[in-house]
Design a protein around this motif. Sequence first.
Motif, PDB file in Angstrom:
ATOM      1  N   THR A   1      35.565  48.718  39.930  1.00  0.00           N
ATOM      2  CA  THR A   1      35.338  47.522  40.751  1.00  0.00           C
ATOM      3  C   THR A   1      35.289  46.265  39.897  1.00  0.00           C
ATOM      4  OG1 THR A   1      32.922  47.764  40.643  1.00  0.00           O
ATOM      5  CG2 THR A   1      34.066  48.864  42.460  1.00  0.00           C
ATOM      6  N   ARG A   2      34.926  46.396  38.613  1.00  0.00           N
ATOM      7  CA  ARG A   2      34.912  45.242  37.710  1.00  0.00           C
ATOM      8  C   ARG A   2      36.264  45.024  37.051  1.00  0.00           C
ATOM      9  NH1 ARG A   2      30.563  48.189  35.867  1.00  0.00           N
ATOM     10  NH2 ARG A   2      31.608  48.582  33.884  1.00  0.00           N
ATOM     11  N   TRP A   3      37.014  46.091  36.868  1.00  0.00           N
ATOM     12  CA  TRP A   3      38.223  46.046  36.061  1.00  0.00           C
ATOM     13  C   TRP A   3      39.502  45.803  36.847  1.00  0.00           C
ATOM     14  CZ3 TRP A   3      37.563  50.947  32.450  1.00  0.00           C
ATOM     15  CH2 TRP A   3      36.580  50.661  31.479  1.00  0.00           C
TER      16      TRP A   3
ATOM     17  N   ALA B   1      34.650  39.486  36.357  1.00  0.00           N
ATOM     18  CA  ALA B   1      33.878  39.513  35.112  1.00  0.00           C
ATOM     19  C   ALA B   1      34.059  38.226  34.313  1.00  0.00           C
ATOM     20  CB  ALA B   1      34.293  40.730  34.273  1.00  0.00           C
TER      21      ALA B   1
ATOM     22  N   SER C   1      43.007  41.757  38.006  1.00  0.00           N
ATOM     23  CA  SER C   1      41.579  41.601  37.805  1.00  0.00           C
ATOM     24  C   SER C   1      41.286  41.540  36.301  1.00  0.00           C
ATOM     25  CB  SER C   1      40.823  42.744  38.489  1.00  0.00           C
ATOM     26  OG  SER C   1      39.425  42.531  38.448  1.00  0.00           O
ATOM     27  N   HIS C   2      40.198  42.170  35.863  1.00  0.00           N
ATOM     28  CA  HIS C   2      39.737  41.988  34.489  1.00  0.00           C
ATOM     29  C   HIS C   2      40.662  42.634  33.461  1.00  0.00           C
ATOM     30  CE1 HIS C   2      36.866  40.844  31.489  1.00  0.00           C
ATOM     31  NE2 HIS C   2      36.582  42.089  31.141  1.00  0.00           N
TER      32      HIS C   2
ATOM     33  N   THR D   1      31.053  52.473  38.001  1.00  0.00           N
ATOM     34  CA  THR D   1      31.304  51.179  38.651  1.00  0.00           C
ATOM     35  C   THR D   1      32.408  50.372  37.977  1.00  0.00           C
ATOM     36  OG1 THR D   1      29.568  50.129  37.295  1.00  0.00           O
ATOM     37  CG2 THR D   1      28.912  51.047  39.447  1.00  0.00           C
TER      38      THR D   1
ATOM     39  N   ASP E   1      39.649  38.325  38.856  1.00  0.00           N
ATOM     40  CA  ASP E   1      38.733  38.871  37.852  1.00  0.00           C
ATOM     41  C   ASP E   1      37.299  38.423  38.137  1.00  0.00           C
ATOM     42  OD1 ASP E   1      37.343  39.668  35.616  1.00  0.00           O
ATOM     43  OD2 ASP E   1      38.631  38.646  34.168  1.00  0.00           O
TER      44      ASP E   1
END
Length: 373
Positions: free
Chosen positions: A149-151, A206, A231-232, A146, A204
């Motif tokens: 999708t966070r990074w 996160a 993103s992150h 996963t 981002d």
Amino acid sequence: MTPSPLLHHRTEGSPSAPPLLLGPSLGTSLALWDQVAPELSSAHRVVRWDLPGHGGSDAGLVSEGATVADLAGLVLALADSLGIERFGYAGVSLGGAVGLHLAVHHPERLTRLAVLCSSAHFGGAAPWRERAALVREEGTGGVAETAPTRWFTPGFTIPRLVRDNRDADPGAYAACCDALAAFDLRDRLGEITVATLLVAGREDPATPPAHLREIADAVPDAELAELAGASHLAVAERPEAVLGLLRTHFGQGAPRGMEVRREVLGDAHVDRAQGQQTPFTARFQDFISRYAWGEIWTDPTLSRRERSMVTLTALVAHGHLDELAMHVRAARRNGLTPDEIGAVLQQCAVYVGVPAANSAFAVARRVLAEEES
């Protein structure tokens, strides 16, 4: 086997350059900085390091219940082992939290700080304790699956970083989750005195931009940049944008370069060049200040007199007569006499050619005559 007492790390750049330490995010290795660190190393002694159990660092460096203070202690031990007393520091996410801890508890060690896609708190302890328990039970495969999708923004990924997440030691990864669960420096941010840059990825999930704005609002004179399309792991997704921000924040030779440029060429010339600068030429002017004046002309191996002699010769050889006039003036400012300038041009006649030297003498005669009038 006894674990190594030091974090695995990679050093790039001149040992005599200003040191800059780069910290990673949870689940990544020092490869996170692959597209940025080599460029930064042109003006810094760059040291990037791996979290315990990540990349090449031994998992035994941390245990259950670890804190960000523990990780910061490992970073200081690494710096001490390399003979680095004070250093610039940039860190992503958990690496950024380490930087904030250092700024609060060890400000005497930092020259400047950059915190990327991070926070003074990470959304409460419960989610991190749950993730730690999951990883201890099932390993890192699930969180690696996963991670994109966070990074990253949709459609973007870097397989190497996802693989690093999957390969991380579950126990050390979980211990780093424990550190994130316990981390909260919100009530200490006002104590930070080191020059601080905050970088947020606008997409981002996160550590949303609001987390970086919270830090920017609390840290005196902090600067905040939000990157669209990031993103992150903005340092991997938007490396050129991040590189530009870090170069500006950590100097990259430009302030000293501009100082030397003015000393050699004179304020009038530099002011004229800066006044004619446009968005099209701005990066070139920055390049000149950072590399030509911030690195070459500041190198003490040759004196400024010697550098002027070399420069005059090179300009005559290539027929750059406009630049030659400027550097005849610079040579006088650097202490060369008219006779010494003439001797340089006379030598050029032998090794470069009489026609080139003839044109050079005409330029130098005009410049020297202007000086006398």
